[in-house]
Design a protein around this motif. Sequence first.
Motif, mmCIF file in Angstrom:
data_model
loop_
_atom_site.group_PDB
_atom_site.id
_atom_site.type_symbol
_atom_site.label_atom_id
_atom_site.label_comp_id
_atom_site.label_asym_id
_atom_site.label_seq_id
_atom_site.Cartn_x
_atom_site.Cartn_y
_atom_site.Cartn_z
ATOM 1 N N VAL A 18 -8.245 -6.805 -13.821
ATOM 2 C CA VAL A 18 -9.274 -5.852 -13.395
ATOM 3 C C VAL A 18 -8.789 -4.415 -13.502
ATOM 4 C CG1 VAL A 18 -10.321 -7.556 -11.870
ATOM 5 C CG2 VAL A 18 -8.649 -5.949 -10.949
ATOM 6 N N LEU A 19 -7.462 -4.194 -13.579
ATOM 7 C CA LEU A 19 -6.924 -2.841 -13.716
ATOM 8 C C LEU A 19 -6.700 -2.449 -15.175
ATOM 9 C CD1 LEU A 19 -4.383 -2.573 -10.742
ATOM 10 C CD2 LEU A 19 -6.520 -1.318 -11.041
ATOM 11 N N ASN A 20 -7.219 -3.198 -16.100
ATOM 12 C CA ASN A 20 -7.146 -2.832 -17.514
ATOM 13 C C ASN A 20 -7.757 -1.433 -17.693
ATOM 14 O OD1 ASN A 20 -7.451 -2.494 -20.273
ATOM 15 N ND2 ASN A 20 -8.178 -4.583 -20.629
ATOM 16 N N PRO A 21 -6.970 -0.458 -18.163
ATOM 17 C CA PRO A 21 -7.486 0.919 -18.235
ATOM 18 C C PRO A 21 -8.667 1.080 -19.180
ATOM 19 C CG PRO A 21 -5.353 0.737 -19.327
ATOM 20 C CD PRO A 21 -5.581 -0.541 -18.606
ATOM 21 N N ALA A 141 -0.198 -3.476 -14.742
ATOM 22 C CA ALA A 141 -1.349 -3.613 -15.640
ATOM 23 C C ALA A 141 -1.093 -2.910 -16.966
ATOM 24 C CB ALA A 141 -2.596 -3.055 -14.954
ATOM 25 N N LEU A 142 -0.496 -1.719 -16.896
ATOM 26 C CA LEU A 142 -0.180 -0.989 -18.135
ATOM 27 C C LEU A 142 0.791 -1.786 -19.000
ATOM 28 C CD1 LEU A 142 0.136 2.632 -16.706
ATOM 29 C CD2 LEU A 142 -1.640 1.801 -18.272
ATOM 30 N N ARG A 143 1.822 -2.334 -18.382
ATOM 31 C CA ARG A 143 2.791 -3.139 -19.130
ATOM 32 C C ARG A 143 2.117 -4.372 -19.729
ATOM 33 N NH1 ARG A 143 6.579 -5.288 -15.313
ATOM 34 N NH2 ARG A 143 7.848 -5.990 -17.062
ATOM 35 N N SER A 144 1.280 -5.026 -18.933
ATOM 36 C CA SER A 144 0.659 -6.278 -19.379
ATOM 37 C C SER A 144 -0.314 -6.061 -20.528
ATOM 38 C CB SER A 144 -0.072 -6.939 -18.212
ATOM 39 O OG SER A 144 0.831 -7.224 -17.150
ATOM 40 N N HIS A 145 -0.919 -4.851 -20.589
ATOM 41 C CA HIS A 145 -1.920 -4.576 -21.627
ATOM 42 C C HIS A 145 -1.334 -3.805 -22.806
ATOM 43 C CE1 HIS A 145 -5.358 -6.221 -19.470
ATOM 44 N NE2 HIS A 145 -4.881 -5.663 -18.361
ATOM 45 N N GLY A 146 0.017 -3.748 -22.880
ATOM 46 C CA GLY A 146 0.653 -3.201 -24.070
ATOM 47 C C GLY A 146 0.918 -1.719 -24.049
ATOM 48 N N TYR A 147 1.105 -1.128 -22.866
ATOM 49 C CA TYR A 147 1.377 0.310 -22.778
ATOM 50 C C TYR A 147 2.663 0.545 -21.988
ATOM 51 C CZ TYR A 147 -3.541 0.322 -24.098
ATOM 52 O OH TYR A 147 -4.727 0.092 -24.731
ATOM 53 N N PRO A 148 3.820 0.142 -22.529
ATOM 54 C CA PRO A 148 5.075 0.258 -21.779
ATOM 55 C C PRO A 148 5.478 1.700 -21.504
ATOM 56 C CG PRO A 148 5.500 -0.380 -24.044
ATOM 57 C CD PRO A 148 4.019 -0.453 -23.856
ATOM 58 N N ARG A 149 5.202 2.622 -22.444
ATOM 59 C CA ARG A 149 5.588 4.026 -22.249
ATOM 60 C C ARG A 149 4.814 4.626 -21.077
ATOM 61 N NH1 ARG A 149 9.705 7.416 -24.021
ATOM 62 N NH2 ARG A 149 9.024 9.577 -23.830
ATOM 63 N N LEU A 154 4.395 6.353 -15.227
ATOM 64 C CA LEU A 154 3.836 6.173 -13.882
ATOM 65 C C LEU A 154 4.890 5.616 -12.922
ATOM 66 C CD1 LEU A 154 1.486 6.287 -11.973
ATOM 67 C CD2 LEU A 154 0.714 4.052 -12.817
ATOM 68 N N ALA A 155 5.725 4.702 -13.401
ATOM 69 C CA ALA A 155 6.784 4.143 -12.555
ATOM 70 C C ALA A 155 7.718 5.242 -12.065
ATOM 71 C CB ALA A 155 7.557 3.069 -13.311
ATOM 72 N N ILE A 156 8.091 6.159 -12.974
ATOM 73 C CA ILE A 156 9.005 7.242 -12.586
ATOM 74 C C ILE A 156 8.324 8.163 -11.583
ATOM 75 C CG2 ILE A 156 10.234 9.270 -13.435
ATOM 76 C CD1 ILE A 156 10.809 7.714 -15.982
ATOM 77 N N ALA A 157 7.040 8.424 -11.764
ATOM 78 C CA ALA A 157 6.313 9.252 -10.808
ATOM 79 C C ALA A 157 6.276 8.592 -9.431
ATOM 80 C CB ALA A 157 4.890 9.497 -11.315
ATOM 81 N N ILE A 158 6.099 7.274 -9.403
ATOM 82 C CA ILE A 158 6.101 6.548 -8.128
ATOM 83 C C ILE A 158 7.472 6.629 -7.467
ATOM 84 C CG2 ILE A 158 5.859 4.270 -7.056
ATOM 85 C CD1 ILE A 158 3.817 3.606 -9.279
ATOM 86 N N THR A 204 8.288 -4.962 -9.802
ATOM 87 C CA THR A 204 7.604 -4.361 -10.955
ATOM 88 C C THR A 204 8.303 -3.088 -11.400
ATOM 89 O OG1 THR A 204 5.475 -5.288 -10.280
ATOM 90 C CG2 THR A 204 5.425 -3.365 -11.733
ATOM 91 N N LEU A 205 8.629 -2.206 -10.449
ATOM 92 C CA LEU A 205 9.329 -0.970 -10.798
ATOM 93 C C LEU A 205 10.688 -1.271 -11.408
ATOM 94 C CD1 LEU A 205 8.532 1.231 -7.652
ATOM 95 C CD2 LEU A 205 7.485 1.371 -9.921
ATOM 96 N N PHE A 206 11.411 -2.229 -10.825
ATOM 97 C CA PHE A 206 12.742 -2.570 -11.325
ATOM 98 C C PHE A 206 12.656 -3.086 -12.761
ATOM 99 C CE2 PHE A 206 16.558 -5.126 -11.802
ATOM 100 C CZ PHE A 206 17.528 -4.355 -11.181
ATOM 101 N N SER A 207 11.708 -3.979 -13.014
ATOM 102 C CA SER A 207 11.555 -4.532 -14.366
ATOM 103 C C SER A 207 11.179 -3.449 -15.358
ATOM 104 C CB SER A 207 10.495 -5.631 -14.354
ATOM 105 O OG SER A 207 10.874 -6.709 -13.526
ATOM 106 N N THR A 208 10.265 -2.569 -14.980
ATOM 107 C CA THR A 208 9.821 -1.508 -15.885
ATOM 108 C C THR A 208 10.970 -0.591 -16.268
ATOM 109 O OG1 THR A 208 7.625 -1.583 -14.858
ATOM 110 C CG2 THR A 208 8.164 0.372 -16.165
ATOM 111 N N LEU A 209 11.775 -0.241 -15.296
ATOM 112 C CA LEU A 209 12.884 0.687 -15.563
ATOM 113 C C LEU A 209 14.016 0.027 -16.321
ATOM 114 C CD1 LEU A 209 12.870 2.436 -12.072
ATOM 115 C CD2 LEU A 209 12.214 3.496 -14.231
ATOM 116 N N THR A 210 14.322 -1.214 -15.996
ATOM 117 C CA THR A 210 15.430 -1.869 -16.690
ATOM 118 C C THR A 210 15.034 -2.272 -18.102
ATOM 119 O OG1 THR A 210 14.762 -3.950 -15.629
ATOM 120 C CG2 THR A 210 16.569 -2.725 -14.614
#
Length: 783
Positions: A18-21, A141-149, A154-158, A204-210
């Motif tokens: 549901v959070l698909n941008p 949601a961003l990662r899952s829909h193919g937008y890792p950058r 957003l992860a860094i902002a959080i 989620t944050l840990f996975s995104t950053l690593t």
Amino acid sequence: MQLLWALKGLGALWMCIVLNPHSKPEQKSCWLRQLKKWNSVDVCPWEDGNHGNELPNLTNSLPQGAHANQDLASRPHRTVFTRAIEACDLHWQDSHLQHIISSDLYTNYCYHDDTESSLFDSRGWPMWHEHVPTACARVDALRSHGYPREALRLAIAIVNTLRRQQQRQLELFRQHKKELLHKGVTSITNTEGWVGHPLDPIGTLFSTLTERETGWASDDCSPGFLDLSDSMGMAKCSDPQLCPPARLLEEGESYLALAVETALLGLGQQRSMPDGLYAQEKVCRNEEQLIARLQEVELNDSLIKIFRKQAVFLLEAGPYSGLGETIYRESVPMHTFAKYLFTSLLPHDAELAYKIALRAMRLPVLESTAPTGDLSRPHHMVSVVPNRYPRWFTLSHIESQQCELASTMLTAAKGDARRLETVLESIQKNIHSSSHIFKLAQDAFKIATLMDSLPDITLLKVSLELGLQVMRMTLSTLNWRRREMVRWLVTCATEVGVYALDSIMQGWFTLFTPTEATSIVATTVMSSSTIVRLHLECHQQDNLASSARTLALQCAMKDPQNCALSALTLCEKDHIAFETAYQIVLDAAATGMSYTQLFTIARYMEHRGYPLRAYKLATLAMTHLNLSYNQDTHPAINDVLWACVLSHSLGKNELAAIIPLVVKSVKCATVLSDILRRCTLTTPGVVTLHSRRNSGKLMSLDKAPLRQLLDATIGAYINTTHSRLTHISPRHYSEFIEFLSKARETFLMAHDGHIQFTQFIDNLKQIYKGKKKLMMLVRERFG
């Protein structure tokens, strides 16, 4: 349980959907209808697995969609789909959010608004103020829909937001610290924590950053670059002041370091233990999973610096930290996390490592006087009213982790007397399980007595102190390992030295029951193996044996029923002590001891060569015995026969004295007839149990004392016969005829026995003439 875990993951999956941008309004409407349909099904799993729990609408505590789905807020519980339903009201149109995810260049070094809702931190880097799990769900949601950058930005902002909040929380607590510590109470800042949360925000944050650290290394946009500027009207960057060279991190900082700091920040957060078995297990599981991922990271100087920084914050941040000076009674314990911090920091900053571990040892939910929540709290401290008894389904696991933390500290502190003393005090204060304290005592003992080195006496003393605490804790409670604990304590005291053994014997009444003190402690102390182990000189052996005998006598006086025999055994080699123990038995025989105990001690005395004392105790035992007519298999029969044989062997006077006691106590005819036959076989005193020979004549059955025994035996047969005939059935007729045959043998031992037996049979025929078949059998056998 595996199915339940899968269903819980389904809720997080729908959050991503549901959070698909780029989802369209009609798609969201369709999803919302389907989710509500599933949500209304009676068997739809609840989010925390606990029926009856009520949680506030946390996902919708946002600046957007504040009035949507109000019907959900009044629902009695939250299902696995509730968060996804709430997320249908979220959107991506916020201009600040658009700038964050669309550009590496979005900064503002001139931004000095220091309010809580500031859009940039003091460095000018963007922050995103949203309910943390919801914001992290956007990242997922961003990662899952193919937008890792975009997810990374957003992860860094959080993370920037979390860092700033952490600093402000520390400042806020310092302003109110004196007031809070004076009250001795605190409140909790999070009704639901980030670790163990259904949306797993920290994971989620840990996975995104690593993933950024080890995966896609290019700073170029990915093929699926999310361009929201056209569709959302995003302004292009035109101010050079806002467009420095593209970068997401400070110089010298790495995504891995940021991930580690984020994990530490989340793990150290003070949070309330959720309701429900599933929710509590999820807290434990997520914490262990996150720590396992941290353990895969090889620590370097920069990471150790982050560990130090976070450790100091945890110690100083009050109610915002699970390691603050005062914590909420039902906050999630920090044992597992603190153990990881301790082992990581120990080689680099031992003092800080021990501060963290010792602070984490607390388990206030088990304290009877634990502080409750403080409703007059400083601004922004959300309090949970503690009006329920905690149902911690994972308490056993938590106590095990507390024990592991303590064991880790004990192991590390070997050889350091000051630290060992501090750790010992913490264990004694905070661990409430006797089994866990016993395990720690055993662990300390093993570490202190390693085969490749001399025993560590300081650690041995710690082991002994823990063992003594276990003894005090379990003295008045049932514990199936109690005997094992007592035996182990004596072994431990033996390793410490003779003074330790003497000490536990001096204060035995606070540690052991009288039975344990005599049968285990004193017996082990006086054993040859203990003497050999201690390498004692003769006078030391004598002193130790004297203490053991004193202990045995004290126990015999306190509990003669269970300790008298052990006391006599332990005092055999000391005449005065042995006489004292014997006198204790005599004093207790009238009221405090049973015939079984007295017969046992009497047999012991006979075995040790004291037949007269054995006889005395046997006569005392007879006064407590009562054998009815039908108890021909009573366990005390052998003791009665032994007592009569003993009396017979001692002489006519002793036999004459015990027969009246036998007649009074024993009403069973077969037992009396057996005693009578034994007494007529030999002359009293001719052949004793100790081969002493006397001359004499066989006693007459027509004179006392055997006449009294014979009359009592005949009377017992008569009474037993009438008792058996009252409720006899045909299947017992043959057995009854055999009983009468034995009775006749006893009758015939009297000079007029034949006449008595004939009269007895005639009376039976007259009284029980209605039992024709039985009386016919009697006539056939006896005339």
